[in-house]
Design an enzyme around this catalytic site. Structure first.
Site, PDB file in Angstrom:
ATOM      1  N   SER A  67      72.069 -17.673 -61.255  1.00  0.00           N
ATOM      2  CA  SER A  67      71.317 -18.342 -60.187  1.00  0.00           C
ATOM      3  C   SER A  67      69.834 -18.237 -60.465  1.00  0.00           C
ATOM      4  O   SER A  67      69.375 -17.266 -61.083  1.00  0.00           O
ATOM      5  CB  SER A  67      71.605 -17.675 -58.839  1.00  0.00           C
ATOM      6  OG  SER A  67      70.701 -18.153 -57.847  1.00  0.00           O
ATOM      7  N   TYR A  78      72.494 -10.168 -54.202  1.00  0.00           N
ATOM      8  CA  TYR A  78      72.874 -11.423 -54.875  1.00  0.00           C
ATOM      9  C   TYR A  78      72.019 -11.630 -56.127  1.00  0.00           C
ATOM     10  O   TYR A  78      72.534 -11.904 -57.207  1.00  0.00           O
ATOM     11  CB  TYR A  78      72.685 -12.587 -53.891  1.00  0.00           C
ATOM     12  CG  TYR A  78      73.087 -13.941 -54.431  1.00  0.00           C
ATOM     13  CD1 TYR A  78      74.401 -14.391 -54.320  1.00  0.00           C
ATOM     14  CD2 TYR A  78      72.151 -14.794 -55.014  1.00  0.00           C
ATOM     15  CE1 TYR A  78      74.775 -15.653 -54.797  1.00  0.00           C
ATOM     16  CE2 TYR A  78      72.513 -16.045 -55.488  1.00  0.00           C
ATOM     17  CZ  TYR A  78      73.828 -16.468 -55.369  1.00  0.00           C
ATOM     18  OH  TYR A  78      74.189 -17.715 -55.836  1.00  0.00           O
TER      19      TYR A  78
END
Length: 255
Positions: A146, A161
């Protein structure tokens, strides 16, 4: 140059959610003639999605339920797919969870949950398919990282995350280095803002406009944008690309 078998299978983790990257990838690859193995949390939904793909694209497909954060569960699911489908040539590690919890409110359980699914799960699936790919001396693995990993968050999800997705990049590079001698490539894709539920639900037009301000293109990403990048990296022609992180992010992060 290693060539693919005529009949080949791609396994996709996290491929059930209708609005997700995994589901889009399953359809995109099936349209290219890949047989599809699906691993998701719910066994019935995984089977139903596989049936749908097989019927729609005329390929073989097999779905299995597994908890991606549990190694025994992941291994059993891949065993089941290998028993049902042609040679596994590709793996797309797409399964993931979001985590919008602010750092000062973060507890150990949330940290462990996010690491377990977003990093450990990628390792478990990779570790198992690598055994078969090494034996067959051909394989393509693509992991979803990401832009949060590179920018330290700044999207919907926060610290655990970002840390897990940064771990995915390190895992990608290290496995690319170790598995290269078996004609296995390992790459990561780092998506920018994509209109999926992992962004906290469907994006409103207002939120899309706000996100687009940071991009060099005029829109947020679609799941098809990511599916197409996965399809390229697992293709026969991509055998000289390994250990890379492909930013499919509308120019959000340039380095």
């Amino acid at each position: 140059m290693a060539t693919f078998p005529a009949e080949r299978t791609a396994i996709i983790t996290g491929a059930v959610s209708e609005r997700g990257i995994g589901r889009a990838t399953a359809g995109y690859l099936a349209a290219q003639g890949w047989n599809i193995g699906i691993i998701d949390l719910d066994d019935a939904q995984s089977q139903a999605t596989a049936k749908e793909i097989a019927a729609q694209y005329g390929v073989k497909a097999h779905g299995v339920g597994a908890n991606i954060g549990d190694e025994a569960s992941v291994r059993a699911a891949i065993d089941s797919i290998e028993a049902e489908l042609p040679q596994v040539v590709a793996l797309a590690n797409v399964a993931g969870v979001s985590s919008p919890v602010p750092y000062l409110e973060l507890d150990a359980a949330e940290w462990d949950r996010v690491m377990s699914i977003n990093l450990n799960g990628v390792h478990y699936a990779t570790r198992r398919v690598a055994e078969s790919m090494a034996k067959n001396r051909i394989g393509r693995i693509v992991n979803i990282s990401s832009v949060s990993a590179q920018r330290g968050g700044g999207t919907f999800s926060k610290t655990p995350y970002s840390a897990a997705k940064a771990g995915v990049i390190g895992l990608t590079r290290a496995t690319a280095r170790e598995l290269g001698e078996y004609d296995i490539t390992v790459n990561a894709i780092s998506p920018g803002p994509v209109d999926t539920d992992i962004m906290g639900g469907t994006l409103s037009q207002e939120r899309k406009d706000e996100l687009t301000k940071d991009l060099v293109v005029n829109r947020v990403g679609s799941t098809r944008d990511i599916a197409a990048a996965i399809a390229f990296l697992i293709s026969e022609d991509a055998g000289y690309i390994s250990g890379q992180t492909l930013n499919v992010d509308g120019g959000l992060y340039m380095h």
